[in-house]
Design a protein around this motif. Structure first.
Motif, PDB file in Angstrom:
ATOM      1  N   ASN A  68       1.911   4.807 -21.650  1.00  0.00           N
ATOM      2  CA  ASN A  68      -0.002   4.527 -21.535  1.00  0.00           C
ATOM      3  C   ASN A  68      -0.375   4.155 -20.429  1.00  0.00           C
ATOM      4  O   ASN A  68      -1.172   5.534 -19.496  1.00  0.00           O
ATOM      5  CB  ASN A  68      -0.227   3.949 -22.901  1.00  0.00           C
ATOM      6  N   ARG A  69      -0.701   3.418 -20.088  1.00  0.00           N
ATOM      7  CA  ARG A  69      -1.293   3.532 -18.987  1.00  0.00           C
ATOM      8  C   ARG A  69      -0.472   4.144 -17.351  1.00  0.00           C
ATOM      9  O   ARG A  69      -1.578   4.746 -16.388  1.00  0.00           O
ATOM     10  CB  ARG A  69      -0.276   1.598 -18.408  1.00  0.00           C
ATOM     11  N   ILE A  70       1.202   5.188 -17.051  1.00  0.00           N
ATOM     12  CA  ILE A  70       1.348   5.868 -16.419  1.00  0.00           C
ATOM     13  C   ILE A  70       0.870   6.532 -17.033  1.00  0.00           C
ATOM     14  O   ILE A  70       0.292   7.130 -15.497  1.00  0.00           O
ATOM     15  CB  ILE A  70       2.743   4.878 -15.610  1.00  0.00           C
ATOM     16  N   CYS A  73      -1.519   7.339 -17.779  1.00  0.00           N
ATOM     17  CA  CYS A  73      -3.199   8.016 -18.092  1.00  0.00           C
ATOM     18  C   CYS A  73      -2.910   7.579 -16.565  1.00  0.00           C
ATOM     19  O   CYS A  73      -4.345   9.148 -16.344  1.00  0.00           O
ATOM     20  CB  CYS A  73      -4.088   6.277 -18.393  1.00  0.00           C
ATOM     21  N   LYS A  74      -3.120   7.685 -15.467  1.00  0.00           N
ATOM     22  CA  LYS A  74      -2.714   7.545 -14.031  1.00  0.00           C
ATOM     23  C   LYS A  74      -2.499   8.677 -13.524  1.00  0.00           C
ATOM     24  O   LYS A  74      -2.943   9.568 -12.801  1.00  0.00           O
ATOM     25  CB  LYS A  74      -2.157   6.014 -13.185  1.00  0.00           C
ATOM     26  N   PHE A  75      -1.332   9.674 -14.331  1.00  0.00           N
ATOM     27  CA  PHE A  75      -0.544  10.378 -13.695  1.00  0.00           C
ATOM     28  C   PHE A  75       0.077  11.882 -14.637  1.00  0.00           C
ATOM     29  O   PHE A  75      -0.234  12.743 -13.910  1.00  0.00           O
ATOM     30  CB  PHE A  75       1.088  10.102 -13.527  1.00  0.00           C
ATOM     31  N   ILE A 107      -3.377  -8.543 -15.617  1.00  0.00           N
ATOM     32  CA  ILE A 107      -4.531  -9.017 -14.624  1.00  0.00           C
ATOM     33  C   ILE A 107      -3.923  -7.158 -13.796  1.00  0.00           C
ATOM     34  O   ILE A 107      -5.457  -6.750 -13.022  1.00  0.00           O
ATOM     35  CB  ILE A 107      -3.152  -9.326 -13.713  1.00  0.00           C
ATOM     36  N   CYS A 108      -3.242  -6.299 -13.667  1.00  0.00           N
ATOM     37  CA  CYS A 108      -2.686  -5.081 -13.528  1.00  0.00           C
ATOM     38  C   CYS A 108      -4.009  -4.225 -13.390  1.00  0.00           C
ATOM     39  O   CYS A 108      -4.584  -3.102 -12.521  1.00  0.00           O
ATOM     40  CB  CYS A 108      -2.063  -3.996 -13.431  1.00  0.00           C
ATOM     41  N   SER A 109      -4.604  -4.198 -15.204  1.00  0.00           N
ATOM     42  CA  SER A 109      -5.695  -3.208 -15.535  1.00  0.00           C
ATOM     43  C   SER A 109      -6.575  -3.555 -14.319  1.00  0.00           C
ATOM     44  O   SER A 109      -8.131  -2.966 -13.458  1.00  0.00           O
ATOM     45  CB  SER A 109      -5.759  -3.653 -16.618  1.00  0.00           C
ATOM     46  N   CYS A 136       0.410  -2.000  -0.088  1.00  0.00           N
ATOM     47  CA  CYS A 136       0.083  -0.086   0.072  1.00  0.00           C
ATOM     48  C   CYS A 136       1.287   1.327  -0.176  1.00  0.00           C
ATOM     49  O   CYS A 136       1.460   1.415   0.664  1.00  0.00           O
ATOM     50  CB  CYS A 136      -0.563  -0.237   0.602  1.00  0.00           C
ATOM     51  N   PHE A 137       0.511   1.898  -1.013  1.00  0.00           N
ATOM     52  CA  PHE A 137       1.213   3.349  -1.027  1.00  0.00           C
ATOM     53  C   PHE A 137       0.276   4.940  -0.721  1.00  0.00           C
ATOM     54  O   PHE A 137       0.381   5.330  -1.206  1.00  0.00           O
ATOM     55  CB  PHE A 137       1.984   3.608  -1.675  1.00  0.00           C
ATOM     56  N   CYS A 138      -1.001   4.552   0.119  1.00  0.00           N
ATOM     57  CA  CYS A 138      -2.194   5.662  -0.106  1.00  0.00           C
ATOM     58  C   CYS A 138      -1.225   7.064   0.009  1.00  0.00           C
ATOM     59  O   CYS A 138      -2.400   7.681  -0.075  1.00  0.00           O
ATOM     60  CB  CYS A 138      -3.528   5.314   0.419  1.00  0.00           C
ATOM     61  N   CYS A 160      -6.969  -2.982 -10.561  1.00  0.00           N
ATOM     62  CA  CYS A 160      -7.317  -1.569  -9.720  1.00  0.00           C
ATOM     63  C   CYS A 160      -8.258  -0.909 -10.783  1.00  0.00           C
ATOM     64  O   CYS A 160      -9.613  -0.739 -11.286  1.00  0.00           O
ATOM     65  CB  CYS A 160      -6.459  -0.863 -11.808  1.00  0.00           C
ATOM     66  N   PRO A 161      -8.225  -0.174  -8.912  1.00  0.00           N
ATOM     67  CA  PRO A 161     -10.029   0.388  -8.999  1.00  0.00           C
ATOM     68  C   PRO A 161     -10.576   1.899  -9.727  1.00  0.00           C
ATOM     69  O   PRO A 161     -11.413   2.130  -9.928  1.00  0.00           O
ATOM     70  CB  PRO A 161     -10.009   1.039  -7.421  1.00  0.00           C
ATOM     71  N   THR A 162      -9.426   2.065 -10.652  1.00  0.00           N
ATOM     72  CA  THR A 162      -9.648   3.072 -11.635  1.00  0.00           C
ATOM     73  C   THR A 162      -8.781   3.174 -13.307  1.00  0.00           C
ATOM     74  O   THR A 162      -9.929   3.863 -13.595  1.00  0.00           O
ATOM     75  CB  THR A 162      -8.906   4.331 -11.932  1.00  0.00           C
TER      76      THR A 162
HETATM   77  S1  SF4 Z   1      -2.465   2.090 -10.671  1.00  0.00           S
HETATM   78 FE1  SF4 Z   1      -4.535   0.666  -9.766  1.00  0.00          FE
HETATM   79  S2  SF4 Z   1      -4.103  -0.876  -8.730  1.00  0.00           S
HETATM   80 FE2  SF4 Z   1      -1.966   0.250  -8.472  1.00  0.00          FE
HETATM   81  S3  SF4 Z   1      -1.445   0.791  -6.978  1.00  0.00           S
HETATM   82 FE3  SF4 Z   1      -2.788   2.658  -8.814  1.00  0.00          FE
HETATM   83  S4  SF4 Z   1      -4.696   2.120  -7.966  1.00  0.00           S
HETATM   84 FE4  SF4 Z   1      -4.225   0.558  -7.241  1.00  0.00          FE
END
Ligand code: SF4
Ligand code: SF4
Length: 360
Positions: free
Chosen positions: A310-312, A314-316, A250-252, A152-154, A255-257
């Motif tokens: 793209n995945r990274i 997309c998130k950041f 699997i990572c997608s 976890c790194f929330c 993933c909650p988002t």
């Molecule tokens: S990318 Fe998705 S699954 Fe991975 S730590 Fe972030 S929110 Fe969780």
């Protein structure tokens, strides 16, 4: 903190048992060795409430289920419409879900994931009718974490173990039971149905040992600045970071988002002389090699490195910009992708490498 009241463990169990008889109650349960959000008919099904000396949550910490709570609003496979055809006659039957549901035991990082999904599926118009209907029907009761899991790194992304902000009701465990916070009107109306708690006037809140606020916090990991991300786009580091990626997706899925989906039509058994079909949507992932392939066979992101990048991004970078996430990124720091990746690709290591490159 403003607490509405507190309840004993037994009172909580009784409340949940009553709820299970009134609504569709979803709780993290042990399903073949995996902790998953699943519907229960009785609290006896809840793995983590089985303690030797009565109800206990000890067995569930860290209690993050394997799949994120997003599957309650955005299932892995979902029928959208049924199509019936006889000669020139075509009938469409909508399959909008409309069952009220209470999801109990939601982690703060998962609730944050739901907020991000709301931004994307509801607030970015036009709203997705299926997601919106499910979302309206669900009341989320959160449970503060008592410790951070290994992956976890929330807290590096602005989260907290007892963050109530994206819940309807938030529970925080202490010695005698659970402190209760009401966050939304939806939460208030759920609690209002049955008074199973007492007010906190008999408690000395300064003396209460709330484990969430005393938990050890993992060291913060560096997060690259959203403004600096474009500089990383053409960097050779992506080849190294994605070297071992299997494009397994699997990572997608965990993933909650992550919310990419595919639409497919499938044939059903015929009914009363009608040919029947249904349109379904199912989870997809930008990690898949054929994702985005277009007519003629061209794939704009042909390599693992381009897909991981793209995945990274997309998130950041992309999602925070496109969907107005108000200072947050589209990663909650839940760490599921780290635990699930079969070749140990670790998003915190990726972020650390990117932050280093940015600071070079
Ligand atoms: S990318 Fe998705 S699954 Fe991975 S730590 Fe972030 S929110 Fe969780
Ligand atoms: S889980 Fe790991 S191997 Fe699979 S697509 Fe994601 S990063 Fe690649």
């Amino acid at each position: 903190m403003n607490y509405e009241g507190f309840c004993t463990r037994d009172a909580l169990v009784n409340w949940l048992d009553d709820l299970a008889g009134q609504v569709s109650l979803v709780i993290p349960v042990n399903d073949s060795g995996f902790l998953l959000y699943r519907q229960v008919v009785s609290v006896a099904d809840i793995a983590w409430l089985v303690g030797e000396s009565g109800p206990s949550t000890e067995q569930m910490y860290p209690h993050r289920p394997v799949l994120a709570v997003k599957e309650m609003f955005f299932p892995s496979t979902e029928p959208l419409v049924k199509i019936k055809k006889k000669a020139q006659q075509v009938l469409l039957e909508e399959t909008l879900p409309d069952k009220p549901q209470v999801v109990f035991g939601v982690t703060p990082c998962d609730a944050r994931g739901v907020r991000i999904m709301d931004n994307i599926f509801i607030e970015d118009l036009p709203a997705d009718a299926y997601y919106t209907r499910r979302r309206e029907n669900v009341t989320m009761v959160g449970l503060a974490c008592q410790e951070m899991g290994e992956s976890c790194f929330c807290t590096s992304l602005g989260g907290a173990l007892d963050d109530p902000s994206d819940m309807d009701i938030m529970l925080t465990e202490f010695e005698e039971g659970f402190l209760i916070q009401v966050v939304t009107e939806k939460g208030r109306s759920l609690l209002g149905k049955q008074k199973f708690y007492s007010d906190t006037s008999t408690l000395n809140l300064d003396q209460v040992t709330n484990r969430a606020t005393h938990a050890a916090i993992s060291p913060l990991i560096p997060i690259p600045d959203i403004e600096a991300m474009p500089r990383l786009f053409n960097h050779e580091i992506w080849d190294r970071l994605a070297e071992s990626c299997l494009s397994c997706r699997i990572c997608s899925y965990v993933c909650p988002t992550c919310r990419c989906f595919d639409l497919r039509d499938e044939m059903l058994p015929s009914e009363n002389g009608y040919e029947c079909y249904q349109r379904i949507r199912c989870w997809d992932s930008c990690s898949r090699d054929a994702y985005r392939r277009i007519a003629g066979g061209h794939t704009p992101r042909a390599t693992e490195a381009e897909r991981l990048r793209n995945r990274i991004f997309c998130k950041f970078n992309y999602s925070p910009r496109q969907y107005g996430l108000e200072g947050t990124v589209a990663c909650t720091g839940c760490g599921r992708c780290i635990d699930a990746c079969p070749v140990n690709i670790d998003i915190t290591e990726i972020l650390g490498c990117l932050a280093e490159v940015v600071n070079e």
